[in-house]
Write an enzyme that holds these catalytic residues in place. Sequence first.
Site, PDB file in Angstrom:
ATOM      1  N   GLU A  38     -12.428   6.202 -36.919  1.00 47.59           N
ATOM      2  CA  GLU A  38     -10.999   6.532 -36.918  1.00 47.59           C
ATOM      3  C   GLU A  38     -10.253   5.818 -38.048  1.00 47.59           C
ATOM      4  O   GLU A  38      -9.310   6.362 -38.626  1.00 47.59           O
ATOM      5  CB  GLU A  38     -10.373   6.163 -35.568  1.00 47.59           C
ATOM      6  CG  GLU A  38     -10.784   7.063 -34.411  1.00 47.59           C
ATOM      7  CD  GLU A  38      -9.892   8.269 -34.246  1.00 47.59           C
ATOM      8  OE1 GLU A  38      -8.691   8.165 -34.543  1.00 47.59           O
ATOM      9  OE2 GLU A  38     -10.391   9.325 -33.817  1.00 47.59           O
ATOM     10  N   CYS A  75     -20.973  11.999 -29.121  1.00 46.71           N
ATOM     11  CA  CYS A  75     -19.557  11.770 -29.405  1.00 46.71           C
ATOM     12  C   CYS A  75     -19.258  12.522 -30.689  1.00 46.71           C
ATOM     13  O   CYS A  75     -20.022  12.423 -31.668  1.00 46.71           O
ATOM     14  CB  CYS A  75     -19.248  10.283 -29.572  1.00 46.71           C
ATOM     15  SG  CYS A  75     -17.539   9.963 -30.095  1.00 46.71           S
ATOM     16  N   THR A  76     -18.165  13.269 -30.710  1.00 46.12           N
ATOM     17  CA  THR A  76     -17.885  14.137 -31.853  1.00 46.12           C
ATOM     18  C   THR A  76     -17.437  13.364 -33.088  1.00 46.12           C
ATOM     19  O   THR A  76     -17.322  13.941 -34.171  1.00 46.12           O
ATOM     20  CB  THR A  76     -16.826  15.189 -31.481  1.00 46.12           C
ATOM     21  OG1 THR A  76     -15.657  14.532 -30.968  1.00 46.12           O
ATOM     22  CG2 THR A  76     -17.375  16.144 -30.434  1.00 46.12           C
ATOM     23  N   HIS A  77     -17.181  12.068 -32.951  1.00 51.55           N
ATOM     24  CA  HIS A  77     -16.889  11.236 -34.121  1.00 51.55           C
ATOM     25  C   HIS A  77     -18.157  10.825 -34.874  1.00 51.55           C
ATOM     26  O   HIS A  77     -18.112  10.540 -36.071  1.00 51.55           O
ATOM     27  CB  HIS A  77     -16.158   9.955 -33.700  1.00 51.55           C
ATOM     28  CG  HIS A  77     -14.734  10.150 -33.327  1.00 51.55           C
ATOM     29  ND1 HIS A  77     -14.346  10.802 -32.176  1.00 51.55           N
ATOM     30  CD2 HIS A  77     -13.585   9.765 -33.937  1.00 51.55           C
ATOM     31  CE1 HIS A  77     -13.025  10.816 -32.102  1.00 51.55           C
ATOM     32  NE2 HIS A  77     -12.549  10.183 -33.171  1.00 51.55           N
ATOM     33  N   ASP A 117      -9.282  17.232 -28.530  1.00 50.63           N
ATOM     34  CA  ASP A 117     -10.026  15.977 -28.651  1.00 50.63           C
ATOM     35  C   ASP A 117      -9.036  14.821 -28.582  1.00 50.63           C
ATOM     36  O   ASP A 117      -7.840  14.992 -28.854  1.00 50.63           O
ATOM     37  CB  ASP A 117     -10.810  15.917 -29.965  1.00 50.63           C
ATOM     38  CG  ASP A 117     -11.694  14.672 -30.048  1.00 50.63           C
ATOM     39  OD1 ASP A 117     -12.583  14.531 -29.190  1.00 50.63           O
ATOM     40  OD2 ASP A 117     -11.487  13.845 -30.943  1.00 50.63           O
ATOM     41  N   SER A 118      -9.549  13.649 -28.237  1.00 50.41           N
ATOM     42  CA  SER A 118      -8.698  12.471 -28.182  1.00 50.41           C
ATOM     43  C   SER A 118      -8.228  12.057 -29.568  1.00 50.41           C
ATOM     44  O   SER A 118      -7.229  11.338 -29.687  1.00 50.41           O
ATOM     45  CB  SER A 118      -9.453  11.307 -27.533  1.00 50.41           C
ATOM     46  OG  SER A 118     -10.609  10.981 -28.289  1.00 50.41           O
ATOM     47  N   CYS A 177     -14.544  16.956 -26.671  1.00 53.24           N
ATOM     48  CA  CYS A 177     -14.570  15.500 -26.538  1.00 53.24           C
ATOM     49  C   CYS A 177     -15.510  15.182 -25.384  1.00 53.24           C
ATOM     50  O   CYS A 177     -15.295  15.656 -24.264  1.00 53.24           O
ATOM     51  CB  CYS A 177     -13.162  14.980 -26.243  1.00 53.24           C
ATOM     52  SG  CYS A 177     -13.044  13.239 -25.779  1.00 53.24           S
ATOM     53  N   ASN A 178     -16.562  14.431 -25.666  1.00 55.60           N
ATOM     54  CA  ASN A 178     -17.529  14.123 -24.617  1.00 55.60           C
ATOM     55  C   ASN A 178     -16.918  13.319 -23.479  1.00 55.60           C
ATOM     56  O   ASN A 178     -17.215  13.553 -22.315  1.00 55.60           O
ATOM     57  CB  ASN A 178     -18.716  13.364 -25.216  1.00 55.60           C
ATOM     58  CG  ASN A 178     -19.686  14.274 -25.935  1.00 55.60           C
ATOM     59  OD1 ASN A 178     -20.530  14.910 -25.316  1.00 55.60           O
ATOM     60  ND2 ASN A 178     -19.554  14.360 -27.242  1.00 55.60           N
ATOM     61  N   THR A 179     -16.051  12.368 -23.806  1.00 57.01           N
ATOM     62  CA  THR A 179     -15.455  11.534 -22.771  1.00 57.01           C
ATOM     63  C   THR A 179     -14.577  12.365 -21.839  1.00 57.01           C
ATOM     64  O   THR A 179     -14.662  12.239 -20.613  1.00 57.01           O
ATOM     65  CB  THR A 179     -14.627  10.393 -23.393  1.00 57.01           C
ATOM     66  OG1 THR A 179     -15.456   9.647 -24.291  1.00 57.01           O
ATOM     67  CG2 THR A 179     -14.089   9.463 -22.330  1.00 57.01           C
ATOM     68  N   TYR A 237     -10.309   7.382 -26.254  1.00 61.86           N
ATOM     69  CA  TYR A 237     -10.406   7.532 -24.802  1.00 61.86           C
ATOM     70  C   TYR A 237     -11.590   6.770 -24.208  1.00 61.86           C
ATOM     71  O   TYR A 237     -11.628   6.508 -23.012  1.00 61.86           O
ATOM     72  CB  TYR A 237     -10.598   9.014 -24.447  1.00 61.86           C
ATOM     73  CG  TYR A 237      -9.345   9.857 -24.420  1.00 61.86           C
ATOM     74  CD1 TYR A 237      -8.167   9.446 -25.028  1.00 61.86           C
ATOM     75  CD2 TYR A 237      -9.358  11.100 -23.789  1.00 61.86           C
ATOM     76  CE1 TYR A 237      -7.035  10.242 -25.005  1.00 61.86           C
ATOM     77  CE2 TYR A 237      -8.232  11.908 -23.761  1.00 61.86           C
ATOM     78  CZ  TYR A 237      -7.075  11.478 -24.375  1.00 61.86           C
ATOM     79  OH  TYR A 237      -5.965  12.275 -24.340  1.00 61.86           O
ATOM     80  N   GLY A 238     -12.580   6.445 -25.035  1.00 63.71           N
ATOM     81  CA  GLY A 238     -13.873   5.980 -24.539  1.00 63.71           C
ATOM     82  C   GLY A 238     -13.857   4.821 -23.585  1.00 63.71           C
ATOM     83  O   GLY A 238     -14.674   4.744 -22.667  1.00 63.71           O
TER      84      GLY A 238
END
Length: 275
Positions: free
Chosen positions: A159, A193-195, A11-12, A74-76, A43-44
């Site tokens: 974050e 988004c995994t966040h 993941d980013s 990571c979706n992006t 990364y988005g």
Amino acid sequence: MQANHPIGIFDSGYGGLTILRQIRSMLPDYDYIYLGDNARAPYGSRSFETIYEYTLEAVKWFFKQGCPLVILACNTASAKALRTIQQKDLPGLAPDNRVLGIVRPTSEVIGDMSEGGNIGILATQGTVESESYLLEIEKFFPEVSVFQQACPIWVPLVEYGEQDNPGTDYFVRKYIDLLLKKEPRIDTVLLACTHYPLLLEKIKEYMPVDIQVITQGQIVADSLADYLLRHSELTERITREGQMDFYTTERATTFNRQAERFFGTEVGATQVHKL
């Protein structure tokens, strides 16, 4: 002594830990390596070219660690880099290895979760611009209508640990309202988004009660378990000692302090200075 051949989870930043948490809960015997590219997150908002470059560097790093399978949690990265890596790079790098994403497995099932056929997507700018969910969901559920809304502030808020701050409410409500203005009949919203699971309680607070909110962790874990059952030639190459190792491109002390919020337990990461 047998070499370790774990499943790589990328993941980013920290969000992929929410995916790893569900995967390990379902498949605890396998070995795993997690890498967060925290030094270059998020990364988005980055270009396709940059995300592809960063993701490919990570995939090469995983292969050097002995990973026969890498999950882009990571979706992006899944939306902007996966297809090119699979088609262009993998045959030359390691044709027997596999790199999988999280957009397709989510798209394969999300249509069944909507009774009215109107699905909302809350995601990063990069995922929205890629139109990956529009294209993938249409393949499996051509009768379903999909509406997207980018939430560029959400990842930085998470974050930096601001998800419980009262000021975050404004940005959560803002993007939910923008999405529902596009189609008031939306009955299912995917947090792509995994966040975003760390914002789940605030999201539910401002989401109409008749709209269900879907996170991806269990979906991806179910999909991976099925994939491993169907690909025994790959499964046999993955070691099963129940080990987990965590790496970050940022300072390990910073990563460890933040990671517990995503993973649920303490982690001890090692810093990678160069991918």
